[in-house]
Each structure stands twice: as C-alpha cells, then as structure tokens.
Design a protein around this motif. Structure first.
Motif, mmCIF file in Angstrom:
data_model
loop_
_atom_site.group_PDB
_atom_site.id
_atom_site.type_symbol
_atom_site.label_atom_id
_atom_site.label_comp_id
_atom_site.label_asym_id
_atom_site.label_seq_id
_atom_site.Cartn_x
_atom_site.Cartn_y
_atom_site.Cartn_z
ATOM 1 N N PHE A 4 0.850 -1.180 0.000
ATOM 2 C CA PHE A 4 0.000 0.000 0.000
ATOM 3 C C PHE A 4 0.888 1.233 0.000
ATOM 4 O O PHE A 4 1.723 1.394 0.869
ATOM 5 C CB PHE A 4 -0.914 0.030 1.221
ATOM 6 C CG PHE A 4 -1.815 -1.160 1.294
ATOM 7 C CD1 PHE A 4 -2.858 -1.297 0.406
ATOM 8 C CD2 PHE A 4 -1.615 -2.150 2.222
ATOM 9 C CE1 PHE A 4 -3.688 -2.392 0.453
ATOM 10 C CE2 PHE A 4 -2.439 -3.241 2.280
ATOM 11 C CZ PHE A 4 -3.479 -3.357 1.389
ATOM 12 N N GLU A 6 -9.250 -5.767 3.454
ATOM 13 C CA GLU A 6 -8.503 -5.016 2.454
ATOM 14 C C GLU A 6 -9.438 -4.277 1.498
ATOM 15 O O GLU A 6 -9.130 -3.172 1.063
ATOM 16 C CB GLU A 6 -7.565 -5.938 1.693
ATOM 17 C CG GLU A 6 -6.415 -6.396 2.558
ATOM 18 C CD GLU A 6 -5.386 -7.204 1.798
ATOM 19 O OE1 GLU A 6 -5.349 -7.114 0.558
ATOM 20 O OE2 GLU A 6 -4.625 -7.918 2.465
ATOM 21 N N ALA A 7 -10.576 -4.875 1.175
ATOM 22 C CA ALA A 7 -11.537 -4.191 0.303
ATOM 23 C C ALA A 7 -12.090 -2.940 1.001
ATOM 24 O O ALA A 7 -12.248 -1.896 0.369
ATOM 25 C CB ALA A 7 -12.673 -5.137 -0.065
ATOM 26 N N TYR A 16 -10.459 -1.199 3.225
ATOM 27 C CA TYR A 16 -9.362 -0.231 3.211
ATOM 28 C C TYR A 16 -9.288 0.461 1.857
ATOM 29 O O TYR A 16 -9.178 1.676 1.777
ATOM 30 C CB TYR A 16 -8.030 -0.932 3.508
ATOM 31 C CG TYR A 16 -6.848 -0.063 3.182
ATOM 32 C CD1 TYR A 16 -6.454 0.940 4.044
ATOM 33 C CD2 TYR A 16 -6.148 -0.222 1.994
ATOM 34 C CE1 TYR A 16 -5.396 1.757 3.738
ATOM 35 C CE2 TYR A 16 -5.087 0.582 1.681
ATOM 36 C CZ TYR A 16 -4.707 1.569 2.558
ATOM 37 O OH TYR A 16 -3.661 2.378 2.249
ATOM 38 N N ARG A 17 -9.362 -0.328 0.789
ATOM 39 C CA ARG A 17 -9.288 0.269 -0.546
ATOM 40 C C ARG A 17 -10.453 1.224 -0.789
ATOM 41 O O ARG A 17 -10.296 2.256 -1.425
ATOM 42 C CB ARG A 17 -9.265 -0.821 -1.604
ATOM 43 C CG ARG A 17 -7.948 -1.553 -1.693
ATOM 44 C CD ARG A 17 -7.877 -2.398 -2.941
ATOM 45 N NE ARG A 17 -6.910 -3.419 -3.135
ATOM 46 C CZ ARG A 17 -5.719 -3.575 -2.608
ATOM 47 N NH1 ARG A 17 -5.300 -2.752 -1.733
ATOM 48 N NH2 ARG A 17 -4.922 -4.567 -2.910
ATOM 49 N N THR A 21 -9.584 4.486 0.897
ATOM 50 C CA THR A 21 -8.542 5.264 0.225
ATOM 51 C C THR A 21 -9.036 5.852 -1.085
ATOM 52 O O THR A 21 -8.579 6.895 -1.497
ATOM 53 C CB THR A 21 -7.277 4.422 -0.025
ATOM 54 O OG1 THR A 21 -7.630 3.280 -0.796
ATOM 55 C CG2 THR A 21 -6.650 3.991 1.283
ATOM 56 N N VAL A 22 -9.981 5.191 -1.755
ATOM 57 C CA VAL A 22 -10.528 5.742 -2.992
ATOM 58 C C VAL A 22 -11.374 6.958 -2.685
ATOM 59 O O VAL A 22 -11.336 7.950 -3.404
ATOM 60 C CB VAL A 22 -11.357 4.662 -3.739
ATOM 61 C CG1 VAL A 22 -12.165 5.270 -4.861
ATOM 62 C CG2 VAL A 22 -10.442 3.586 -4.269
#
Length: 135
Positions: free
Chosen positions: A33, A125-126, A128-129, A132-133
């Motif tokens: 990341f 993780e999804a 987290y992504r 961040t998006v």
C-alpha cells in the motif's frame, strides 16, 4: 532511433537491446500500500497513514482470533480423545475411531478456519481500498 521510413532495399535498423533484471537482494520491495499521494507531491498523508495502521491492526486481530480459535478447537479434540478411552478401543472399517475423528474432524476444521480467514482478510482489504478511494 529515427522514425524515418526505410529506403527500399535497405533493412530497417534493429531496435536497441534492453536488459531487464530483478531487484537485488539489498533493494527493498515495493510496499503493498503506497501512502504517498500524487496530489501531495509524493509525500505520505496523515489520513493514509491512519488507514494503513488501522488495516494492519485489523489484520493482526483477525489472525490472532483465527489462530486462537483453531488452537482451542484442536485442544478440545485432543481432550475428547484423552478423556473418552472407549474411542481408542472402537474400530471402524479397521481404523481406530480416534484416528477417524482426527482425520475427518481436525483437517476439515483447519481448512474451514483457513478459508474463513482468507475471506475476512480480503474483506478488510476491500474496506481499506474503499476508504482510500474516497479520500
């Protein structure tokens, strides 16, 4: 190299040879990341650092829960086998029942814990992504 068309009867020049190598042992691997944002000129942002620390904590917590759950279930299997001596004496299809319990009880348990862990880690993780998006 030039982009000029080749003259008739003349072979075009060969492209330059490029050597591709792997990173050396001393070169650190690229992080999974990237905390740096193009909008900040490549500097790590504070919200990104908080998100990564949160992801690391949640993955660690998930790993500990999965490991402790598997250990508790394994100890329970062993205790059942130790406290019920009739299981060692019982034979099914020429195999001791205690072995069948371990083979058909413990291995599916390990597989189930592994599958659940991978699904939950991917879900973390999804999330987290997605955070961040939106940033």
């Amino acid at each position: 190299m030039t982009d000029e068309p080749a003259e008739p009867g003349r072979t075009p020049p060969r492209p330059e040879r490029v050597r591709v190598t792997a990173a050396g042992l001393g070169v650190p691997a690229r992080p999974a990341f990237d905390l740096r944002s193009p909008a900040t000129g490549g500097r790590a942002t504070e919200p990104a650092a908080v998100y990564v620390r949160s992801l690391i904590r949640s993955q660690l917590r998930l790993g500990i829960v999965a490991a402790v759950g598997f250990i508790v279930a394994t100890v329970a299997f062993v205790l059942v086998l130790a406290l019920v001596p009739d299981l060692s004496a019982a034979v099914v299809w020429g195999v001791p029942a205690s072995w069948l319990l371990l083979g058909f009880g413990l291995y599916p348990l390990a597989l189930t814990v592994a599958v659940l862990y991978v699904r939950a880690a991917a879900r973390n993780e999804a999330r987290y992504r997605a955070l961040t998006v939106d940033e």
